[in-house]
Write an enzyme that holds these catalytic residues in place. Sequence first.
Site, mmCIF file in Angstrom:
data_model
loop_
_atom_site.group_PDB
_atom_site.id
_atom_site.type_symbol
_atom_site.label_atom_id
_atom_site.label_comp_id
_atom_site.label_asym_id
_atom_site.label_seq_id
_atom_site.Cartn_x
_atom_site.Cartn_y
_atom_site.Cartn_z
ATOM 1 C CB CYS A 481 -84.468 -16.016 -49.780
ATOM 2 S SG CYS A 481 -83.373 -14.606 -49.515
ATOM 3 C CG PHE A 482 -89.828 -18.200 -47.791
ATOM 4 C CD1 PHE A 482 -90.120 -19.462 -47.295
ATOM 5 C CD2 PHE A 482 -89.522 -17.196 -46.891
ATOM 6 C CE1 PHE A 482 -90.109 -19.703 -45.937
ATOM 7 C CE2 PHE A 482 -89.517 -17.429 -45.534
ATOM 8 C CZ PHE A 482 -89.806 -18.687 -45.051
ATOM 9 C CG ASP A 483 -88.845 -21.644 -53.755
ATOM 10 O OD1 ASP A 483 -89.620 -21.587 -52.792
ATOM 11 O OD2 ASP A 483 -88.696 -22.658 -54.445
ATOM 12 C CE LYS A 484 -92.108 -23.745 -55.468
ATOM 13 N NZ LYS A 484 -92.486 -25.116 -55.136
ATOM 14 C CB THR A 487 -93.634 -19.975 -49.435
ATOM 15 O OG1 THR A 487 -93.272 -20.835 -50.509
ATOM 16 C CG2 THR A 487 -93.066 -20.534 -48.143
#
Length: 621
Positions: A481-484, A487
């Site tokens: 998972c990516f938080d932004k 990204t």
Amino acid sequence: MHTQNNVSCQVSQLHKNSGQATDIFGYKTQGCRKAFCIAGYILSCGALRLLFYWKPEWHVWVNCIRCSLEEADIVLLRTTDDFRIYSRKTVTWISVSAFIKSRSDYPATEEDSIFSKAIMKPSLQVKTIQVQKIRYVWNIYAKQFQKVGVLEDHHTCSAIHDKFGSGLTCNEQNVRRVICGPNTIDVPVIPVWKLLIKEVLNPFYVFQLFSVCLWFAEDYMEYAAAIIIMSLLSIFLTVYDLRQQSIKLHRLVEAHNNTMVTVCRNKEGFQELESHHLVPGDMMILKEGKTLLPCDAILVSGQCTVNESMLTGESIPVTKTHLPQTDNSKPWRVYCAEDYKKHVLFCGTEVIQTKADDRGVVKAVVLRTGFNTAKGDLVRSILYPKPMNFKLYRDALRFLMCLIAFAAIGMIYTVCVFALNGETGEIVKKALDVITIAVPPALPAALTTGIIYTQQRLKKKGIFCISPQRINICGQLNLVCFDKTGTLTEDGLDLWGLLPSERNCFQDIHSFPADHSLPWGPVFKALAVCHSLIVWEGKIQGDPLDVKMFEATNWVKLCFVIMQTAPVEGITILHQFPFSSALQRMSVIAQEIGGDPQAFIKGAPEIVAMLCRAETGNKHL
């Protein structure tokens, strides 16, 4: 004596701010027990000492007797997680008699501080322990160890201004520096011999040494030589990799300790000193221009803009405002709630612009020093990573226990067979040989070689791992998972249009770019001044949305003055209230050159509507 439950409670309070609760137990060294242990080391040819190296809690239990923390000269720490890891710490004493000759030498304003509560009278000594680079002192009134190197949380906003606004005296600063230690994030390069000894004393390599000696005794020369070569290669690669990591980390943080700062001394004026002399409570002067902060500090006068990309990864400048001088009984962090960070300057971040108020200079009170700072905490997370996944660790132990169980069965069978056949001379060798067959001695070398090979492959892709042991867990990942959003997609924004509201209804949409410019009026002024943008390195910097909105006006920003040729000469931003997540809005007070001050606000629609007169707003808003 303190009970175990009472002692555990004390350390849970001690470590709650560091993210991991720890139980602490007090012990006092016994001379006769220590003498027996030394005799045991000699008789066991060092095997007992090696066992105590692996199990520090056994070393404490054998050498010492249990006592209260107040009487202890040795403390035993135990993590409260599933691993329950023990560590042994020696209690040390710090003397402050060089700076305090009598009670009158220590001001009454310091009576409620941890520094005053830690000094034992009449010896004028402070009892301390150090845990993972953080120093704790013994509070003689609370009967517990408390962290130093931080400004106490109980101070109110007004107390910080009143107590530290004029700076500390030289005597106060000296006492605090001796107790807190230097304001440094010191990561020494670990000598090769230490890395080598630590690696060789690993239980698996000790088992390998036992296996190799046994094989040489049984004339397994070729296999034993191959294992030796593999093990030496594995040890060499591991030590080399750890040494390189130590050097890189040392170079990364060494610049932090070599800066000059200006502090305000109570009744003595300004003084230039090296940053490693700073202590919590010092009044620091922030100068114009790029400045790397050597500590965490609370802004108490003026305003400044900082680059916090070192902490957040975002290069967007952040505006910091001074702590309000509010007279109330709430601690300053509680009063400011979740927005307290807008008043805090973090260590390692860069001050790129300052704006003084009517008091003339931009001041900040030192909040945290050394490894207590934001940067120090980041370095500590590298030096002391959290243990790996407990389930994997538990399953590995179960697998090892199964191998040992099979080896035990094999040993019993071997002893019985050789005893029945009358071959008593070979019983010991063959029985021990079964263990080396059931538990592969080359296993640690193979795992180490695999991890090192994986690291080299990752480095070629520009990926660095601060905890190589976690590489084996990556095989279990099935979702990343990516938080932004930025990204995976673009991090820029474009302004499509503007929908103004006037006379209780919406007006025509103004699209961007458009053939005609936005007409002069309140909306135009709000776009021009209601933001937290700055001019940095010749470019307008700040929130991408604010940048696009300001660029749509085609105005020019010079410092804190918004300028244009028509219809006015310019607008000056008098005061700025940065965006607050708690208030869901930001606002500025601005003044047209030659005109009257005006207030502009920008934020969530429902919040702005609550602050507007109902007859001037839109009923559909």
